[in-house]
Scaffold this motif. Sequence first.
Motif, short mmCIF file in Angstrom:
data_model
loop_
_atom_site.label_atom_id
_atom_site.label_comp_id
_atom_site.label_asym_id
_atom_site.label_seq_id
_atom_site.Cartn_x
_atom_site.Cartn_y
_atom_site.Cartn_z
N ASP A 1 -3.77 0.46 -1.10
CA ASP A 1 -4.61 -0.81 -1.58
C ASP A 1 -6.19 -0.62 -0.88
OD1 ASP A 1 -5.28 -2.96 -2.93
OD2 ASP A 1 -4.18 -4.33 -1.53
N CYS A 2 -7.07 -1.13 -1.36
CA CYS A 2 -8.48 -1.07 -0.97
C CYS A 2 -8.57 -2.10 0.23
CB CYS A 2 -9.46 -1.43 -2.04
SG CYS A 2 -9.36 -0.18 -3.42
N PRO B 1 -8.33 4.24 -1.12
CA PRO B 1 -7.47 5.34 -1.30
C PRO B 1 -7.47 5.65 -2.89
CG PRO B 1 -6.27 3.24 -0.64
CD PRO B 1 -7.62 2.85 -0.55
N THR B 2 -7.15 6.80 -3.07
CA THR B 2 -6.74 7.25 -4.21
C THR B 2 -5.21 6.74 -5.09
OG1 THR B 2 -7.47 9.50 -3.46
CG2 THR B 2 -6.29 9.81 -5.73
N ALA B 3 -4.28 6.34 -4.17
CA ALA B 3 -3.34 5.67 -4.88
C ALA B 3 -3.36 4.18 -5.23
CB ALA B 3 -2.08 5.81 -3.61
N SER B 4 -4.71 3.60 -4.91
CA SER B 4 -4.93 2.24 -5.02
C SER B 4 -5.02 2.13 -6.66
CB SER B 4 -6.07 1.74 -4.27
OG SER B 4 -7.14 2.25 -4.66
N ARG B 5 -4.81 0.66 -7.19
CA ARG B 5 -5.17 0.46 -8.51
C ARG B 5 -6.65 0.70 -9.06
NH1 ARG B 5 -3.59 -5.59 -8.75
NH2 ARG B 5 -5.47 -5.21 -7.33
N ILE B 6 -6.67 0.77 -10.27
CA ILE B 6 -8.18 0.93 -10.41
C ILE B 6 -9.00 -0.24 -10.71
CG2 ILE B 6 -9.46 1.43 -12.74
CD1 ILE B 6 -8.39 3.94 -11.57
N ILE C 1 -12.53 -1.11 -8.36
CA ILE C 1 -13.69 -1.44 -9.13
C ILE C 1 -14.15 -2.97 -8.61
CG2 ILE C 1 -14.78 -2.71 -11.45
CD1 ILE C 1 -12.76 -0.59 -12.72
N LEU C 2 -12.87 -3.81 -8.29
CA LEU C 2 -13.38 -4.94 -7.55
C LEU C 2 -13.94 -4.73 -6.26
CD1 LEU C 2 -13.18 -8.17 -7.63
CD2 LEU C 2 -10.87 -7.76 -6.57
N TYR C 3 -13.52 -3.87 -5.32
CA TYR C 3 -13.95 -3.65 -4.13
C TYR C 3 -15.22 -2.86 -4.06
CZ TYR C 3 -10.21 -5.48 -1.24
OH TYR C 3 -9.05 -6.00 -0.69
N ALA C 4 -15.55 -1.84 -5.13
CA ALA C 4 -16.71 -1.48 -5.11
C ALA C 4 -17.98 -2.40 -5.69
CB ALA C 4 -16.77 -0.37 -6.32
#
Length: 143
Positions: free
Chosen positions: A68-69, A96-101, A105-108
Amino acid sequence: MAMAFKMATTGMWVTDECKNSFMEMKWKKVHRYIVFKIDEGSRLVKVDKVGGPGEGYADLAASLPKDDCRYAVFDFDFVTVDNCRKSKIFFIAWSPTASRIRAKILYATSKDGLRRALDGISYELQATDPAEMGFDVIQDRAK
């Protein structure tokens, strides 16, 4: 609930607890690091974990979830070649790569709003893997 700052791009709110914890870390040195989490239900950025003054960078890295981010700030103390004690605050966007798309997007899209609310950040790191935010990376950036 008092809100400190609204992030215009995503409609997220940064809580006063986030800003207050950051100011305590920056000025009073009562925290070594702070991990922030977005609560998607309430659309709030909240403090997820706070590291005490005795904790180090390894503790911060261990507290970040593998799937998770998160956002984190770390207060890095070091001594320059001139033997001066300095402190730099790092902002880390952990995705991390394993987090949900959706989480990525939300964190970015919310990152800049949180950075603006936290005044005094020296450097920023964006990491998808623990190697991208290793202690050696922090040391190289600070000098």
